[in-house]
Write an enzyme that holds these catalytic residues in place. Structure first.
Site, PDB file in Angstrom:
ATOM      1  N   ASN A  78      -1.546  11.068   2.414  1.00  0.00           N
ATOM      2  CA  ASN A  78      -0.402   9.823   1.667  1.00  0.00           C
ATOM      3  C   ASN A  78      -0.406   9.470   0.002  1.00  0.00           C
ATOM      4  OD1 ASN A  78      -0.641   8.305   2.424  1.00  0.00           O
ATOM      5  ND2 ASN A  78       1.042   7.451   3.626  1.00  0.00           N
ATOM      6  N   GLU A  95      -5.518  -0.279   7.905  1.00  0.00           N
ATOM      7  CA  GLU A  95      -3.899  -0.191   7.813  1.00  0.00           C
ATOM      8  C   GLU A  95      -3.925   0.735   8.461  1.00  0.00           C
ATOM      9  OE1 GLU A  95      -4.131  -3.697   5.314  1.00  0.00           O
ATOM     10  OE2 GLU A  95      -3.309  -2.432   5.544  1.00  0.00           O
ATOM     11  N   CYS A 145       3.556   4.924   5.472  1.00  0.00           N
ATOM     12  CA  CYS A 145       3.850   3.822   6.186  1.00  0.00           C
ATOM     13  C   CYS A 145       4.834   3.296   6.665  1.00  0.00           C
ATOM     14  CB  CYS A 145       2.379   3.428   6.146  1.00  0.00           C
ATOM     15  SG  CYS A 145       2.237   2.384   5.294  1.00  0.00           S
ATOM     16  N   GLU A 199      -4.475  -5.680   2.360  1.00  0.00           N
ATOM     17  CA  GLU A 199      -5.002  -5.194   0.494  1.00  0.00           C
ATOM     18  C   GLU A 199      -4.184  -5.764  -0.215  1.00  0.00           C
ATOM     19  OE1 GLU A 199      -5.494  -1.206   2.213  1.00  0.00           O
ATOM     20  OE2 GLU A 199      -7.401  -1.761   1.855  1.00  0.00           O
TER      21      GLU A 199
HETATM   22  N1  LIG Z   1      -0.532   1.175   7.024  1.00  0.00           N
HETATM   23  C1  LIG Z   1      -1.146   1.585   5.853  1.00  0.00           C
HETATM   24  O1  LIG Z   1      -1.169   0.704   4.551  1.00  0.00           O
HETATM   25  C2  LIG Z   1      -0.920   2.906   5.910  1.00  0.00           C
HETATM   26  C3  LIG Z   1      -0.864   3.933   4.312  1.00  0.00           C
HETATM   27  C4  LIG Z   1      -1.098   5.295   4.066  1.00  0.00           C
HETATM   28  C5  LIG Z   1      -0.734   5.870   5.808  1.00  0.00           C
HETATM   29  N2  LIG Z   1      -0.939   5.711   6.370  1.00  0.00           N
HETATM   30  C6  LIG Z   1      -0.797   5.822   8.253  1.00  0.00           C
HETATM   31  O2  LIG Z   1      -1.862   7.543   7.478  1.00  0.00           O
HETATM   32  C7  LIG Z   1      -1.209   8.306   8.648  1.00  0.00           C
HETATM   33  C8  LIG Z   1      -0.517   9.599   7.953  1.00  0.00           C
HETATM   34  O3  LIG Z   1      -2.784   9.678   7.001  1.00  0.00           O
HETATM   35  P1  LIG Z   1      -3.119  10.902   7.618  1.00  0.00           P
HETATM   36  O4  LIG Z   1      -2.555  12.073   8.141  1.00  0.00           O
HETATM   37  O5  LIG Z   1      -4.319  11.005   6.632  1.00  0.00           O
HETATM   38  O6  LIG Z   1      -3.903   9.342   8.891  1.00  0.00           O
HETATM   39  P2  LIG Z   1      -5.425  10.294   9.694  1.00  0.00           P
HETATM   40  O7  LIG Z   1      -5.172   9.006  10.827  1.00  0.00           O
HETATM   41  O8  LIG Z   1      -5.199  11.753  10.251  1.00  0.00           O
HETATM   42  O9  LIG Z   1      -6.759   9.845   8.525  1.00  0.00           O
HETATM   43  C9  LIG Z   1      -6.829   9.075   7.855  1.00  0.00           C
HETATM   44  C10 LIG Z   1      -8.339   9.362   7.481  1.00  0.00           C
HETATM   45  O10 LIG Z   1      -9.132   9.440   8.621  1.00  0.00           O
HETATM   46  C11 LIG Z   1     -10.368  10.615   8.354  1.00  0.00           C
HETATM   47  N3  LIG Z   1     -10.335  10.910  10.121  1.00  0.00           N
HETATM   48  C12 LIG Z   1      -9.249  11.706  11.065  1.00  0.00           C
HETATM   49  N4  LIG Z   1      -9.578  11.729  11.990  1.00  0.00           N
HETATM   50  C13 LIG Z   1     -10.357  11.006  12.172  1.00  0.00           C
HETATM   51  C14 LIG Z   1     -12.286  10.759  12.872  1.00  0.00           C
HETATM   52  N5  LIG Z   1     -12.089  11.927  13.657  1.00  0.00           N
HETATM   53  N6  LIG Z   1     -13.052  10.789  12.160  1.00  0.00           N
HETATM   54  C15 LIG Z   1     -13.658  10.274  10.921  1.00  0.00           C
HETATM   55  N7  LIG Z   1     -12.339  10.051  10.501  1.00  0.00           N
HETATM   56  C16 LIG Z   1     -11.457  10.401  10.622  1.00  0.00           C
HETATM   57  C17 LIG Z   1      -9.067  11.396   7.481  1.00  0.00           C
HETATM   58  O11 LIG Z   1      -9.921  12.333   7.218  1.00  0.00           O
HETATM   59  C18 LIG Z   1      -8.653  10.204   6.390  1.00  0.00           C
HETATM   60  O12 LIG Z   1      -9.160  10.217   5.395  1.00  0.00           O
HETATM   61  C19 LIG Z   1       0.401   7.542   8.865  1.00  0.00           C
HETATM   62  O13 LIG Z   1       0.547   7.145  10.658  1.00  0.00           O
HETATM   63  C20 LIG Z   1       0.519   6.660   8.461  1.00  0.00           C
HETATM   64  O14 LIG Z   1       1.571   5.586   9.047  1.00  0.00           O
HETATM   65  C21 LIG Z   1      -0.961   2.900   6.735  1.00  0.00           C
HETATM   66  O1  LIG Z   2       1.745   4.477   3.409  1.00  0.00           O
HETATM   67  C1  LIG Z   2       1.397   3.298   3.247  1.00  0.00           C
HETATM   68  C2  LIG Z   2       1.438   2.857   1.835  1.00  0.00           C
HETATM   69  O2  LIG Z   2       0.373   2.033   1.958  1.00  0.00           O
HETATM   70  C3  LIG Z   2       2.862   2.528   0.853  1.00  0.00           C
HETATM   71  S1  LIG Z   2       2.343   1.833  -0.285  1.00  0.00           S
HETATM   72  O3  LIG Z   2       1.763   2.789  -0.780  1.00  0.00           O
HETATM   73  O4  LIG Z   2       1.255   0.772   0.119  1.00  0.00           O
HETATM   74  O5  LIG Z   2       3.587   1.620  -0.396  1.00  0.00           O
END
Ligand SMILES: NC(=O)c1ccc[n+]([C@@H]2O[C@H](COP(=O)([O-])OP(=O)(O)OC[C@H]3O[C@@H](n4cnc5c(N)ncnc54)[C@H](O)[C@@H]3O)[C@@H](O)[C@H]2O)c1
Ligand SMILES: O=C[C@H](O)CS(=O)(=O)O
Length: 567
Positions: free
Chosen positions: A228, A327, A361, A539
């Site tokens: 994202n 995160e 997120c 972070e």
């Molecule tokens: N807290 C934060 O800063 C933050 C920021 C952005 C997104 N997010 C969260 O991420 C999610 C959306 O992003 P997404 O769909 O890419 O998440 P995801 O967990 O599906 O994937 C994230 C990363 O993990 C990898 N991955 C997936 N399954 C894996 C496995 N079994 N082993 C190793 N790597 C694996 C993916 O290839 C990708 O690079 C949402 O839940 C969102 O809230 C959190």
């Molecule tokens: O989607 C999650 C990201 O951490 C949001 S932000 O870019 O840090 O605002």
């Protein structure tokens, strides 16, 4: 939310015979020379004439979209970066067993076909990073500062290409993508400065001894990032790692690897030593991810993504007791009290909820509005949502791009259907009729739901889409209890002009970040991270280096012994 089934390329493009590899290498060379034969490729040798249609189409993709409309087409790479070299489809090094097709979520068109890294590639990348770490850990803070500043200058100089690449693979409107490139670069600039502030401690323990606490880089850092924010989530990890003296192996999301590869290319141009910043592009993330989390040469794993995947990675990391930063998912509460400035709250919600089409997120997932101002707030939000323009992110008038894939659209639809079935009403929807060229895109028109209740999925599942459910509440105590009744705790938002409410609620909310009368909280100078099942670690900000350094205690004794007699 991983690679939706709708996104997975047909199996036939995944396997290459040895003939195909040699054919690819010759084809790529021929293409560069302006090849003949079908579509710019040499006529395939007879023994591989039976290549399946999907494989031939994929072959076609290898050369067709190389420029993607960038001014600097060389930023579009063919595969993983390991030890300063890019793997390519059918690579002569014999490592190309799989490919990954990156698609534009607005049209589903193939943007680029990439070599997909194997677990063996991951081992090579880790070993290359370790070799680079053994040198980089001795670099002076000023060297780290200089490299990061040069990288930041490269990013600034290519921001338009980076933003275009990001919009093409992620879908967000170009203006938002440009904003993300600048936001992501703010982390590089911030950690360039932090590199020269890795302070330690010195104490006088006794007359004869002194204590030192020094900070050293933790070692090889693995970074696994989501789709994202294809730029900011990468620089938010790679920049502090390099600033601390670490080397990095990055595994970006398979849905959006092109921006990560371009960032790595710019770091290379800025003078990053081979192996300091490696990128593994993997169609199937599990094998590579497991290697990153279990290889003993990796001493730190920084993950941003969903909570379920985060738990899997934590489990793998436990085998070698790695340092981890997580995160994870969010379920943000957005609370509007009856003394709030309603127009401020509405404007903040529009900025927060519909950023990246709701795929962040820190987006409001539960919008709680006190009873006395509920109808006014619902009406004002509904009017704003009706004015949103859904379309291709490269079209200037678009304010809402596509969701990342079909699975994301299905989840948003499921949440709306579930809410309606349990009593919610759609009071507004952005107008959108997909034109022919976008018929294969993953679009979802933003909508506003009123009369949402805690029994609905939108109340306890991360929607990750442009759905705004508005819940009513009566008292401060009630809304605090409901907001905290979640395993997640990343961000919350509070709108009130009463200092007592601000203090009580911002201190009472169980989360890592609180926006007060503000919906946009992201800032490279501030610590970003959650609590509970939204993760651990911070972070950015003045704490961002902590996750990439260790503190070593050194006690120097016998200081007053007679001076050594030189023999
Ligand atoms: N807290 C934060 O800063 C933050 C920021 C952005 C997104 N997010 C969260 O991420 C999610 C959306 O992003 P997404 O769909 O890419 O998440 P995801 O967990 O599906 O994937 C994230 C990363 O993990 C990898 N991955 C997936 N399954 C894996 C496995 N079994 N082993 C190793 N790597 C694996 C993916 O290839 C990708 O690079 C949402 O839940 C969102 O809230 C959190
Ligand atoms: O989607 C999650 C990201 O951490 C949001 S932000 O870019 O840090 O605002």
């Amino acid at each position: 939310m991983g690679l939706g089934s709708a996104m997975r390329p047909p199996a036939s493009v995944h396997v290459f015979s040895k003939w195909m590899r040699s054919w690819c290498v010759r084809a790529a060379k021929q293409l560069v020379k302006g090849g003949e034969g079908t579509g710019g490729f040499p006529a395939a040798p007879s023994r591989v004439r039976t290549v399946s249609v999907s494989a031939r189409k994929m072959m076609g993709a290898v050369g067709e979209q190389a420029s993607l409309g960038l001014e600097d087409a060389s930023l579009v790479k063919p595969g993983s970066l390991i030890a300063g070299r890019y793997a390519c489809v059918g690579g002569a090094d014999g490592s190309a067993e799989e490919t990954l097709v990156v698609r534009n979520p607005a049209t589903s068109a193939a943007l680029q076909t990439l070599h997909s890294a194997s677990r063996r590639d991951a081992v090579r990348a880790i070993e290359s990073a370790h070799a680079a770490f053994l040198q980089w850990r001795h670099s002076a803070p000023s060297e780290r500062y200089d490299l990061l500043q040069r990288w930041a200058a490269q990013i600034d100089g290519h921001e338009k290409d980076l933003a275009r690449l990001l919009t093409l693979e992620n879908g967000k409107p170009y203006a938002e993508a440009l904003g993300e490139i600048r936001y992501g670069n703010a982390y590089v600039k911030w950690f360039a400065e932090e590199a020269v502030r890795m302070y330690g401690d010195h104490t006088m323990n006794t007359r004869d001894s002194r204590g030192l606490v020094i900070r050293q880089p933790v070692g090889v850092a693995a970074a696994i990032t989501p789709w994202n924010f294809p730029c900011a989530m990468v620089t938010r990890k790679v920049a502090p790692a390099i600033a601390a003296g670490c080397a990095v192996v990055l595994k970006p999301a398979e849905l959006t690897p092109l921006t990560a590869l371009a960032l790595a290319e710019l770091a290379k141009r800025a003078g990053a030593p081979d192996g300091l910043f490696n990128v593994l592009v993997a169609a199937s993330p599990k094998a590579v991810g497991e290697e990153l989390c279990t290889n003993p040469l990796v001493r730190k794993v920084s993950f941003t993504g969903s909570t379920p995947v985060g738990k899997q990675l934590l489990s793998w990391c436990s085998s070698t007791v790695k340092r981890t930063s997580m995160e994870l998912g969010g379920l943000a509460a957005f609370i509007v009290m009856d003394d709030a400035c309603i127009d401020t709250a509405v404007a903040a919600l529009m900025q927060n909820k519909f950023r990246n089409a709701g795929q962040t997120c820190v987006c409001a997932n539960r919008i709680y509005v006190q009873q006395g101002v509920y109808d006014e707030f619902v009406h004002k939000v509904a009017e704003k949502v009706k004015a949103l323009v859904v379309g291709d992110g490269l079209v200037e008038t678009s304010s809402i791009g596509p969701l990342i894939n079909a699975a994301a659209v299905a989840k948003a639809n499921d949440h709306v259907r579930d809410a309606e079935a349990k009593g919610a009403k759609i009071v507004a929807r952005a107008p959108f009729n997909a034109p022919a060229e976008l018929a294969s895109g993953h679009f979802f028109a933003p909508c506003v739901l009123r009369d949402a209740t805690d029994e609905m999925k939108v109340s306890f599942e991360e929607t990750f889409g442009p759905v705004a459910p508005i819940f009513a509440f009566r008292t401060e105590e009630e809304v605090l209890a409901r907001a905290n009744a979640s395993p997640f705790g990343l961000s919350s938002y509070l709108f009130t002009r009463d200092i007592g409410r601000i203090t009580r609620l911002s201190e009472g909310l169980e989360c890592g970040i609180v926006g007060v009368n503000q919906g946009a909280i992201s800032d490279a100078r501030m610590p970003f991270g959650g609590v509970k099942e939204s993760g651990m670690g911070k972070e950015g900000g003045r704490y961002g280096l902590e996750d990439y350094t260790i503190r070593k205690y050194i006690l120097i004794g016998a200081l007053n012994d007679p001076p050594a007699v030189c023999r």
